[in-house]
Design an enzyme around this catalytic site. Sequence first.
Site, PDB file in Angstrom:
ATOM      1  N   PRO A   2      24.339  37.738  38.667  1.00 42.78           N
ATOM      2  CA  PRO A   2      23.828  38.734  37.716  1.00 42.78           C
ATOM      3  C   PRO A   2      23.171  38.084  36.492  1.00 42.78           C
ATOM      4  O   PRO A   2      23.803  37.325  35.771  1.00 42.78           O
ATOM      5  CB  PRO A   2      25.084  39.512  37.316  1.00 42.78           C
ATOM      6  N   GLU A   3      21.902  38.364  36.322  1.00 39.28           N
ATOM      7  CA  GLU A   3      21.180  37.977  35.108  1.00 39.28           C
ATOM      8  C   GLU A   3      20.483  39.228  34.606  1.00 39.28           C
ATOM      9  O   GLU A   3      20.773  40.332  35.080  1.00 39.28           O
ATOM     10  CB  GLU A   3      20.231  36.814  35.405  1.00 39.28           C
ATOM     11  N   LYS A  51      22.956  41.045  29.445  1.00 37.20           N
ATOM     12  CA  LYS A  51      23.789  41.076  30.655  1.00 37.20           C
ATOM     13  C   LYS A  51      24.894  42.124  30.554  1.00 37.20           C
ATOM     14  O   LYS A  51      25.807  42.148  31.381  1.00 37.20           O
ATOM     15  CB  LYS A  51      24.402  39.692  30.885  1.00 37.20           C
ATOM     16  N   ASN A 165      21.782  31.080  34.798  1.00 38.59           N
ATOM     17  CA  ASN A 165      21.574  29.767  35.389  1.00 38.59           C
ATOM     18  C   ASN A 165      20.324  29.679  36.264  1.00 38.59           C
ATOM     19  O   ASN A 165      19.660  28.651  36.307  1.00 38.59           O
ATOM     20  CB  ASN A 165      22.798  29.378  36.216  1.00 38.59           C
ATOM     21  N   ARG A 250      28.054  25.075  35.531  1.00 39.56           N
ATOM     22  CA  ARG A 250      26.659  25.360  35.251  1.00 39.56           C
ATOM     23  C   ARG A 250      25.754  24.442  36.063  1.00 39.56           C
ATOM     24  O   ARG A 250      25.118  23.540  35.530  1.00 39.56           O
ATOM     25  CB  ARG A 250      26.370  25.168  33.747  1.00 39.56           C
TER      26      ARG A 250
END
Length: 284
Positions: A2-3, A51, A165, A250
């Site tokens: 999810p972004e 977000k 990311n 990350r």
Amino acid sequence: MPEGDTVWQAASRLHGALAGKVLTRSDLRVPKYATADLTGRVVLDVTPRGKHLLTRVEGGFTLHSHLRMEGAWKVFANGQRWSGGPAHQIRAVLGTHDRTAVGYRLPVLELLRTPDEERVVGHLGPDLLGPDWDPDQALANLLADPARALGEALLDQRNLAGIGNVYKSELCFLLGVTPWLPVGALPADRTAALPIFAKKLLEANRDRPVRITTGRSGQALFAYGRAGRPCLRCGTPIRVADQGDGSRERPTYWCPACQSGPVPAPGSPPTRRVRTHPRPRSTD
């Protein structure tokens, strides 16, 4: 993952299913709000903010949720079998006469008064897909800490809201620099292009079921998730390394030929740059 574009899509689905309708079912499965009951109230709107998701309900209430890595909202027709995961992963159920929205694995779920929304989203920078988008302010936020690695600065939602990311790696590829390049070392032409590229990428993908940054059929992304595979531009194997202080995973992808700038030594642990006057950071 999810972004900003994924959250925008979730908000659109929820808004279409719930907005303007009376809630006939309300079930918040977190201890603090287990006794809260929103039935009989009209859902006013569902709004994305970076977000975050804000579901506003008649009477001055907002249900705030955040998907982070694993969360999801699913919408079902009444009588349809729910299929978002096992029942113990359900955190919220909002039902109307014809649709039911089910929130799975939501790491953040809280009910607050609508005037208090700033408490949970007021820290965010300009939203790439929101009406408050301000490219000049976003760029000024990024440049306020010129020694900070570009990848870390892009993930900080206080600078601009919506990048995660995937877009971090893709933006750095398109800019031709590594995510470890200090923001202040970014060439002037690419500095000016950064907020433009960022907005174009998220806008192009907010209505797509599959995220695409390359513009090529069958080859969705330039760098993210392609470690060891040949770069779509030059054929050099894409590399991957963790970026940040190690508190979260990350994975960061880049092409060592197409992208200039510093990179971590092979096998080196994530490093944290010490600030004399720490600024609170947020990837939320």
